[in-house]
Design a protein around this motif. Structure first.
Motif, PDB file in Angstrom:
ATOM      1  N   VAL A   1       2.976  -9.967  42.864  1.00  0.00           N
ATOM      2  CA  VAL A   1       1.696  -9.614  43.494  1.00  0.00           C
ATOM      3  C   VAL A   1       1.898  -8.446  44.460  1.00  0.00           C
ATOM      4  CG1 VAL A   1      -0.109 -10.413  45.050  1.00  0.00           C
ATOM      5  CG2 VAL A   1       0.668 -11.882  43.181  1.00  0.00           C
ATOM      6  N   LYS A   2       2.971  -8.480  45.232  1.00  0.00           N
ATOM      7  CA  LYS A   2       3.262  -7.371  46.153  1.00  0.00           C
ATOM      8  C   LYS A   2       3.489  -6.073  45.385  1.00  0.00           C
ATOM      9  CE  LYS A   2       5.364 -10.233  49.780  1.00  0.00           C
ATOM     10  NZ  LYS A   2       6.641 -10.562  50.468  1.00  0.00           N
ATOM     11  N   ALA A   3       4.182  -6.166  44.237  1.00  0.00           N
ATOM     12  CA  ALA A   3       4.439  -4.974  43.430  1.00  0.00           C
ATOM     13  C   ALA A   3       3.138  -4.379  42.904  1.00  0.00           C
ATOM     14  CB  ALA A   3       5.368  -5.326  42.270  1.00  0.00           C
ATOM     15  N   VAL A   4       2.218  -5.246  42.488  1.00  0.00           N
ATOM     16  CA  VAL A   4       0.919  -4.774  42.010  1.00  0.00           C
ATOM     17  C   VAL A   4       0.151  -4.098  43.135  1.00  0.00           C
ATOM     18  CG1 VAL A   4      -1.338  -5.504  41.136  1.00  0.00           C
ATOM     19  CG2 VAL A   4       0.749  -6.429  40.128  1.00  0.00           C
ATOM     20  N   GLU A   5       0.130  -4.727  44.292  1.00  0.00           N
ATOM     21  CA  GLU A   5      -0.583  -4.150  45.424  1.00  0.00           C
ATOM     22  C   GLU A   5      -0.005  -2.785  45.817  1.00  0.00           C
ATOM     23  OE1 GLU A   5      -2.718  -6.006  48.321  1.00  0.00           O
ATOM     24  OE2 GLU A   5      -3.704  -6.491  46.426  1.00  0.00           O
ATOM     25  N   GLN A   6       1.299  -2.664  45.790  1.00  0.00           N
ATOM     26  CA  GLN A   6       1.927  -1.394  46.147  1.00  0.00           C
ATOM     27  C   GLN A   6       1.620  -0.313  45.120  1.00  0.00           C
ATOM     28  OE1 GLN A   6       6.062  -2.401  46.600  1.00  0.00           O
ATOM     29  NE2 GLN A   6       5.751  -3.469  48.545  1.00  0.00           N
ATOM     30  N   ALA A   7       1.581  -0.705  43.836  1.00  0.00           N
ATOM     31  CA  ALA A   7       1.371   0.277  42.777  1.00  0.00           C
ATOM     32  C   ALA A   7      -0.093   0.639  42.587  1.00  0.00           C
ATOM     33  CB  ALA A   7       1.946  -0.256  41.462  1.00  0.00           C
ATOM     34  N   MET A   8      -0.985  -0.344  42.777  1.00  0.00           N
ATOM     35  CA  MET A   8      -2.382  -0.157  42.377  1.00  0.00           C
ATOM     36  C   MET A   8      -3.385  -0.351  43.507  1.00  0.00           C
ATOM     37  SD  MET A   8      -2.121   0.556  39.130  1.00  0.00           S
ATOM     38  CE  MET A   8      -3.651   0.181  38.300  1.00  0.00           C
ATOM     39  N   GLY A   9      -2.954  -0.945  44.603  1.00  0.00           N
ATOM     40  CA  GLY A   9      -3.892  -1.250  45.678  1.00  0.00           C
ATOM     41  C   GLY A   9      -4.537  -2.606  45.478  1.00  0.00           C
ATOM     42  N   THR A  10      -5.767  -2.734  45.878  1.00  0.00           N
ATOM     43  CA  THR A  10      -6.488  -4.003  45.839  1.00  0.00           C
ATOM     44  C   THR A  10      -6.596  -4.560  44.427  1.00  0.00           C
ATOM     45  OG1 THR A  10      -7.813  -3.319  47.726  1.00  0.00           O
ATOM     46  CG2 THR A  10      -8.675  -5.127  46.396  1.00  0.00           C
ATOM     47  N   ILE A  11      -6.358  -5.861  44.278  1.00  0.00           N
ATOM     48  CA  ILE A  11      -6.596  -6.547  43.003  1.00  0.00           C
ATOM     49  C   ILE A  11      -8.045  -7.040  43.027  1.00  0.00           C
ATOM     50  CG2 ILE A  11      -5.941  -8.469  41.518  1.00  0.00           C
ATOM     51  CD1 ILE A  11      -3.160  -8.352  42.966  1.00  0.00           C
ATOM     52  N   ASP A  12      -8.874  -6.462  42.178  1.00  0.00           N
ATOM     53  CA  ASP A  12     -10.290  -6.832  42.160  1.00  0.00           C
ATOM     54  C   ASP A  12     -10.571  -8.004  41.226  1.00  0.00           C
ATOM     55  OD1 ASP A  12     -11.439  -4.701  43.902  1.00  0.00           O
ATOM     56  OD2 ASP A  12     -10.551  -3.417  42.370  1.00  0.00           O
ATOM     57  N   LEU A  13      -9.920  -8.025  40.075  1.00  0.00           N
ATOM     58  CA  LEU A  13     -10.078  -9.130  39.122  1.00  0.00           C
ATOM     59  C   LEU A  13      -8.707  -9.556  38.631  1.00  0.00           C
ATOM     60  CD1 LEU A  13     -12.830  -7.316  38.531  1.00  0.00           C
ATOM     61  CD2 LEU A  13     -13.014  -8.877  36.602  1.00  0.00           C
TER      62      LEU A  13
END
Length: 264
Positions: free
Chosen positions: A72-84
């Motif tokens: 989850v941290k990797a996604v946030e760092q790469a893409m920013g906010t998780i909307d869905l």
């Protein structure tokens, strides 16, 4: 414009329903996080999406739940906010209860229930802190109406529905929304990869699966329903939808029909 520039994380994105959802969301302008076990297959899907440079491949195993907070941290760092978050990854089953070893039951529950629950719990605090986001689970019509040869698969999908129904009530006033999609038969390789009683794969396409709607049609219907904010999304053929209605009206009639119906 509902999904334009939104970050949509799809598990099980390397084939079937997940792959079709990826293409449909990309067409709607979403930025995708594509997850499954096979990085090479995910890269193929990413390359086939519109604006491939905007999407992110993250290989993961739904049973490796201890890694989820770091992912989850990797996604946030790469893409920013998780909307869905779309919990789509899963495995099906084609075996009688009497022929299914307990290890297969555990495998199905780990992949189809505990994995999605763990990933949801890893993402949920971020959405609650921002007071926005949508959590989506891909269940199955088998998660509404259990059929023979799918005992633990149906149990896992029923459990996923119950978990998400409870979660929906808990987070409704906090800006986080919850949807569950219930697909009927869709023409994918899910029956080919389904586990039989000893844990091996079935390795053949069911007749009902082969004659089913295309994953592209399913994805168009599912994404449109999510854009409308629907929470309980049943997508299937007439017979499958009828089974859901019969189950609500007369469980006794549904049980009689389940003893007669062809489900493979």
């Amino acid at each position: 414009m509902a999904f334009h520039r939104r970050v949509v994380w799809i598990t099980g994105a390397s084939s079937g329903i997940g792959e079709a959802l990826a293409y449909e969301f990309a067409q709607q302008g979403a930025r995708l996080v594509l997850s499954a076990r096979r990085a090479d297959a995910l890269e193929r899907v990413r390359a086939n999406c519109q604006r491939p440079e905007q999407h992110y491949v993250l290989a993961m195993d739904m049973k490796d739940i201890d890694r989820f907070p770091d992912l989850v941290k990797a996604v946030e760092q790469a893409m920013g906010t998780i909307d869905l978050l779309i919990n789509n990854a899963g495995v099906s089953q084609r075996s009688l209860v009497k022929d299914t070893c307990l290890a297969v039951d555990r495998e199905l529950m780990e992949v189809d229930y505990f994995g999605p629950v763990a990933l949801t719990k890893a993402v949920l605090p971020l959405m609650l802190a921002r007071k926005r986001g949508r959590l989506v689970a891909v269940s199955s019509i088998a998660g509404l109406v259990a059929t023979p040869m799918r005992s633990t698969y149906a149990a896992a999908k029923h459990a996923l529905r119950a978990f998400y129904d409870a979660l929906r009530a808990e987070v409704y006033d906090h800006g986080v929304y919850v949807s569950v999609i219930y697909p009927g038969f869709v023409k994918t390789n899910i029956s080919i990869a389904a586990l039989v009683g000893d844990g091996s794969t079935q390795n053949k396409m069911d007749d009902a699966q082969n004659a089913a709607m295309s994953p592209q049609t399913f994805a168009q219907l599912a994404v449109a329903a999510l854009a409308r904010g629907e929470e309980h999304i049943v997508i299937g053929g007439l017979k499958e939808k009828l089974a859901v209605y019969i189950d609500r009206a007369s469980p006794e009639l549904r049980q009689w029909l389940m003893r007669k119906v062809k489900v493979v």
